[in-house]
Design a protein around this motif. Structure first.
Motif, PDB file in Angstrom:
ATOM      1  N   THR A  63       0.708  -1.402  -0.258  1.00 19.38           N
ATOM      2  CA  THR A  63      -0.156   0.583   0.187  1.00 19.38           C
ATOM      3  C   THR A  63       0.766   1.242   0.146  1.00 19.38           C
ATOM      4  O   THR A  63       0.566   2.852  -0.461  1.00 19.38           O
ATOM      5  N   THR A  64       2.246   1.069   0.653  1.00 15.75           N
ATOM      6  CA  THR A  64       3.045   2.194   0.513  1.00 15.75           C
ATOM      7  C   THR A  64       4.433   2.013  -0.055  1.00 15.75           C
ATOM      8  O   THR A  64       5.179   3.141   0.233  1.00 15.75           O
ATOM      9  N   THR A  65       4.678   1.136  -0.546  1.00 12.65           N
ATOM     10  CA  THR A  65       5.834   0.626  -1.041  1.00 12.65           C
ATOM     11  C   THR A  65       6.453  -0.597  -1.880  1.00 12.65           C
ATOM     12  O   THR A  65       4.728  -1.425  -1.796  1.00 12.65           O
ATOM     13  N   LEU A  66       7.019  -0.444  -2.510  1.00 13.77           N
ATOM     14  CA  LEU A  66       7.129  -1.117  -3.625  1.00 13.77           C
ATOM     15  C   LEU A  66       8.420  -2.132  -3.221  1.00 13.77           C
ATOM     16  O   LEU A  66       9.743  -1.559  -2.927  1.00 13.77           O
ATOM     17  N   GLN A  67       8.904  -3.334  -3.156  1.00 13.67           N
ATOM     18  CA  GLN A  67       9.853  -3.940  -2.728  1.00 13.67           C
ATOM     19  C   GLN A  67      10.131  -5.526  -4.505  1.00 13.67           C
ATOM     20  O   GLN A  67       9.808  -5.368  -4.757  1.00 13.67           O
ATOM     21  N   VAL A  68      11.754  -5.133  -4.282  1.00 16.21           N
ATOM     22  CA  VAL A  68      11.660  -6.220  -5.830  1.00 16.21           C
ATOM     23  C   VAL A  68      12.653  -6.816  -4.927  1.00 16.21           C
ATOM     24  O   VAL A  68      14.100  -6.102  -3.766  1.00 16.21           O
ATOM     25  N   ARG A  69      13.003  -8.214  -4.792  1.00 16.81           N
ATOM     26  CA  ARG A  69      13.405  -9.458  -4.817  1.00 16.81           C
ATOM     27  C   ARG A  69      14.806  -9.525  -5.396  1.00 16.81           C
ATOM     28  O   ARG A  69      13.506 -10.158  -6.760  1.00 16.81           O
ATOM     29  N   LEU A  70      15.624  -9.455  -6.001  1.00 13.64           N
ATOM     30  CA  LEU A  70      16.978 -10.246  -6.458  1.00 13.64           C
ATOM     31  C   LEU A  70      17.776 -11.505  -6.074  1.00 13.64           C
ATOM     32  O   LEU A  70      18.220 -11.580  -4.838  1.00 13.64           O
ATOM     33  N   TRP A  71      17.236 -12.607  -6.800  1.00 16.35           N
ATOM     34  CA  TRP A  71      17.959 -13.724  -6.358  1.00 16.35           C
ATOM     35  C   TRP A  71      19.276 -13.729  -7.076  1.00 16.35           C
ATOM     36  O   TRP A  71      18.810 -14.198  -8.306  1.00 16.35           O
ATOM     37  N   THR A  72      20.449 -14.517  -6.523  1.00 17.27           N
ATOM     38  CA  THR A  72      21.745 -14.261  -7.115  1.00 17.27           C
ATOM     39  C   THR A  72      22.186 -15.645  -6.710  1.00 17.27           C
ATOM     40  O   THR A  72      22.226 -16.026  -5.746  1.00 17.27           O
ATOM     41  N   SER A  73      23.030 -16.059  -7.772  1.00 15.24           N
ATOM     42  CA  SER A  73      24.124 -17.694  -7.144  1.00 15.24           C
ATOM     43  C   SER A  73      25.475 -16.690  -8.812  1.00 15.24           C
ATOM     44  O   SER A  73      25.554 -16.255  -8.988  1.00 15.24           O
ATOM     45  N   PRO A  74      26.727 -16.576  -7.271  1.00 16.58           N
ATOM     46  CA  PRO A  74      26.424 -16.805  -5.758  1.00 16.58           C
ATOM     47  C   PRO A  74      25.439 -16.178  -5.192  1.00 16.58           C
ATOM     48  O   PRO A  74      25.022 -14.663  -5.466  1.00 16.58           O
ATOM     49  N   ALA A  75      25.295 -16.429  -3.499  1.00 15.37           N
ATOM     50  CA  ALA A  75      24.681 -15.547  -2.531  1.00 15.37           C
ATOM     51  C   ALA A  75      25.303 -13.656  -3.417  1.00 15.37           C
ATOM     52  O   ALA A  75      26.777 -13.819  -2.914  1.00 15.37           O
ATOM     53  N   PRO A  76      24.517 -12.640  -2.898  1.00 10.66           N
ATOM     54  CA  PRO A  76      24.586 -11.263  -3.156  1.00 10.66           C
ATOM     55  C   PRO A  76      25.972 -11.197  -1.743  1.00 10.66           C
ATOM     56  O   PRO A  76      25.823 -10.977  -1.163  1.00 10.66           O
ATOM     57  N   VAL A  77      26.680 -10.369  -2.247  1.00  9.61           N
ATOM     58  CA  VAL A  77      27.547  -9.539  -1.565  1.00  9.61           C
ATOM     59  C   VAL A  77      27.497  -7.784  -1.676  1.00  9.61           C
ATOM     60  O   VAL A  77      28.526  -8.320  -2.592  1.00  9.61           O
ATOM     61  N   LEU A  78      26.910  -7.855  -0.562  1.00  9.89           N
ATOM     62  CA  LEU A  78      27.199  -6.099  -1.187  1.00  9.89           C
ATOM     63  C   LEU A  78      28.485  -5.459   0.119  1.00  9.89           C
ATOM     64  O   LEU A  78      29.284  -5.591   0.528  1.00  9.89           O
ATOM     65  N   PRO A  79      28.690  -3.582  -0.568  1.00  8.85           N
ATOM     66  CA  PRO A  79      30.027  -3.028   0.224  1.00  8.85           C
ATOM     67  C   PRO A  79      28.918  -2.624   1.359  1.00  8.85           C
ATOM     68  O   PRO A  79      27.947  -2.777   1.628  1.00  8.85           O
TER      69      PRO A  79
END
Length: 216
Positions: A63-79
């Motif tokens: 109702t107030t937000t939009l979520q986006v899920r990304l599934w990757t291989s290998p698992a995401p590694v973020l800074p």
């Protein structure tokens, strides 16, 4: 009569047991919640390792937000918060066709398909470092103005990005088409989603060339 009825019931039970029991209905998949879209992406279409390969992109409209899920291989590694992605961490852009008009806005490179018509995007470390509070900036594509931020949650092989509709998408109703491109930081993009399984070769891009002009 009761004796014959009992015998008949017993015979039916024996026949049913001998045939493996009563037939069962084929289970139906659980329907997705309203406002949810899922696109699978082929494995192995991101080029030679090491890299991050998108397996699925899911968007969920609230109702107030939009979520986006990304599934990757290998698992995401973020800074870390406040840092840019290193050569072993994931860089990404997530774009939204907010007005559902593919003749307006931009696309994320011809290799990701034409006619995307993106109006907003989340900058996952390509144009600027991750924010000090751990969020990523949301931009309006027409002038690259920052319209809000996206919160980030990492769970196993998925990264979930949440954008506020009122700020990040400037009052949009959340009915949008979501697109993503990922790779190794800081600028080595490899895989688009959704796409037809086309590999995006390794390449370096200067600022803004990833958003490559009006959609066709």
């Amino acid at each position: 009569m009761r004796i014959w009825r009992s015998i008949l019931i017993l015979m039916i039970a024996l026949v049913t047991a001998a045939c493996g029991g009563a037939p069962t209905a084929t289970p139906t998949p659980t329907p997705l919640p309203a406002g949810t879209a899922v696109h699978a992406d082929p494995a192995g279409d991101a080029g030679a390792a090491p890299t991050f390969d998108i397996l699925e992109i899911m968007s969920v409209r609230g109702t107030t937000t939009l979520q986006v899920r990304l599934w990757t291989s290998p698992a995401p590694v973020l800074p870390a918060a406040g840092a840019s992605p290193s050569a072993s961490e994931m860089v990404f852009l997530v774009g939204f066709n907010s007005d559902l008009d593919r003749t307006t806005g931009l696309g994320m490179g011809s290799v990701c398909g034409s006619g995307q018509g993106l109006d907003h995007f989340i900058d996952g470390g390509y144009f600027a470092p991750r924010n000090a509070d751990g969020t990523y900036n949301v931009h309006r594509i027409s002038d690259f103005a920052v319209t809000g931020t996206a919160t980030v949650a990492l769970t196993g092989s998925t990264v979930t990005l949440t954008v506020n509709l009122a700020t990040g998408l400037e009052g949009d109703d959340g009915r949008t088409e979501a697109h993503a491109i990922v790779g190794l930081g800081p600028s080595d993009f490899r895989d688009c989603a959704p796409d037809a399984g086309q590999m995006l070769p390794t390449r370096l891009r200067n600022q803004r060339t990833i958003l490559d002009g009006p959609s066709q």
